[in-house]
Scaffold this motif. Sequence first.
Motif, PDB file in Angstrom:
ATOM      1  N   PRO A 160      14.425  20.374 -45.450  1.00  0.00           N
ATOM      2  CA  PRO A 160      14.035  20.390 -46.877  1.00  0.00           C
ATOM      3  C   PRO A 160      15.049  19.632 -47.742  1.00  0.00           C
ATOM      4  CG  PRO A 160      13.897  22.588 -45.900  1.00  0.00           C
ATOM      5  CD  PRO A 160      14.597  21.720 -44.903  1.00  0.00           C
ATOM      6  N   ASP A 161      14.565  18.638 -48.458  1.00  0.00           N
ATOM      7  CA  ASP A 161      15.459  17.780 -49.242  1.00  0.00           C
ATOM      8  C   ASP A 161      16.249  18.568 -50.286  1.00  0.00           C
ATOM      9  OD1 ASP A 161      14.389  15.807 -47.751  1.00  0.00           O
ATOM     10  OD2 ASP A 161      13.341  14.785 -49.385  1.00  0.00           O
ATOM     11  N   LEU A 162      15.539  19.294 -51.126  1.00  0.00           N
ATOM     12  CA  LEU A 162      16.201  19.989 -52.230  1.00  0.00           C
ATOM     13  C   LEU A 162      17.214  21.006 -51.717  1.00  0.00           C
ATOM     14  CD1 LEU A 162      16.414  20.302 -55.267  1.00  0.00           C
ATOM     15  CD2 LEU A 162      14.578  21.992 -55.183  1.00  0.00           C
ATOM     16  N   LEU A 163      16.878  21.685 -50.633  1.00  0.00           N
ATOM     17  CA  LEU A 163      17.817  22.649 -50.059  1.00  0.00           C
ATOM     18  C   LEU A 163      19.079  21.945 -49.569  1.00  0.00           C
ATOM     19  CD1 LEU A 163      18.525  25.488 -49.093  1.00  0.00           C
ATOM     20  CD2 LEU A 163      17.245  25.033 -46.987  1.00  0.00           C
ATOM     21  N   PHE A 164      18.902  20.769 -48.961  1.00  0.00           N
ATOM     22  CA  PHE A 164      20.062  20.005 -48.491  1.00  0.00           C
ATOM     23  C   PHE A 164      20.926  19.581 -49.670  1.00  0.00           C
ATOM     24  CE2 PHE A 164      22.079  15.918 -47.567  1.00  0.00           C
ATOM     25  CZ  PHE A 164      22.796  16.243 -46.417  1.00  0.00           C
ATOM     26  N   ILE A 166      21.260  21.040 -52.586  1.00  0.00           N
ATOM     27  CA  ILE A 166      21.934  22.216 -53.132  1.00  0.00           C
ATOM     28  C   ILE A 166      23.103  22.624 -52.245  1.00  0.00           C
ATOM     29  CG2 ILE A 166      21.658  24.666 -53.648  1.00  0.00           C
ATOM     30  CD1 ILE A 166      18.798  24.061 -54.534  1.00  0.00           C
ATOM     31  N   ILE A 167      22.893  22.617 -50.919  1.00  0.00           N
ATOM     32  CA  ILE A 167      23.963  22.989 -49.994  1.00  0.00           C
ATOM     33  C   ILE A 167      25.143  22.022 -50.121  1.00  0.00           C
ATOM     34  CG2 ILE A 167      24.592  23.155 -47.549  1.00  0.00           C
ATOM     35  CD1 ILE A 167      21.786  24.202 -47.006  1.00  0.00           C
ATOM     36  N   THR A 256      15.152  14.693 -59.276  1.00  0.00           N
ATOM     37  CA  THR A 256      16.066  15.512 -58.476  1.00  0.00           C
ATOM     38  C   THR A 256      17.374  15.754 -59.220  1.00  0.00           C
ATOM     39  OG1 THR A 256      15.120  14.633 -56.425  1.00  0.00           O
ATOM     40  CG2 THR A 256      17.271  15.691 -56.276  1.00  0.00           C
TER      41      THR A 256
END
Length: 332
Positions: A160-164, A166-167, A256
């Motif tokens: 998942p792009d957004l999760l990456f 954020i991490i 984003t």
Amino acid sequence: MTTAHDSATETKNRIAALEVATPQRDLLMDGLYRLLRNRASVVGLIIIAIFVLGALFANFLAPFSPIQINSGKGFLPPAFVEVGPNGYKSDPAFLFGTDTLGRDVLSRTLYGARVSMVVGFVPTFIILIVGTVIGLISGYRGGWVDNLLMRVTDVVYAFPDLLFFIIMMITLRDTFIGQMLNGLFLLFSSLAIVSWVGVARVVRGQVLSLKEKEFIEAARCIGARDSRIMFRHILPNSLGPIIIISAMTVPGMIITEAILGYLGLGLRPSTNPKDFFITSWGSLLLEGQTAINAQPWLLLLPAICVSLIVLAFTFVGDGLRDALDPRLQGTQ
């Protein structure tokens, strides 16, 4: 008597005379002409130009410094509203009002455009370079090289792009990397690492359809190196889809950044008036969300700007798709 060497030389000269550069240039000029005939695309280009110029010359266009605190003028309504929802009267000097500290909303929005424009273009450029190179090598080489690169692409695509994002921002935000350019370097890297897969797949598909064409076989027969075939013959014929996907990628990067800024994970706000990057639209959205009842334009103005620039790039992307699609030749 014609020797084999003379025959090969003559064939090579004919191939050079029919080099793909000329028809490709004609195709691009024709595509530009068709693009400019599309009214929505022209409107999109004008909007993009306005925002780019506004970002570049924000220090001349902004009526105030974006960090200037005007004492006693917090939460002023915009100049076109006589009395705001908080009961404060407007001040003509502040066209869109002020925030909680008395900073001019218009000035901060103009400076915020700098981050959004840079975040839109720089990661997209990196994405195009990485995706194009991987797609070219994968499609042209085939075999185990293609399988390896495509499996890596599938793994990256599945994350998942957004999760990456954020991490990455949470983990490295307080490190040396996270502090470079007020956090922009980390943001560029995060956006580029997992966003190249779409470009790679498109380029690979183009290469697979082109590498068996007659002009590619002719280039092989005269001894052209693989690198020349890929970058001199195949790549120019794949520019259409690459240009289209780049126009569609830029608004995705801007959105984003706005999301990350709204979550408090974007650009680190600067208090140095000499910094080029001071705030971002995402950060302004976060500030405006907490003051939606007292000063709605603190949230509305950056939100409108994000919507306009994304819509503009969408218009341009649609226009490029229609202009560079060979199936639409002669229909406009």
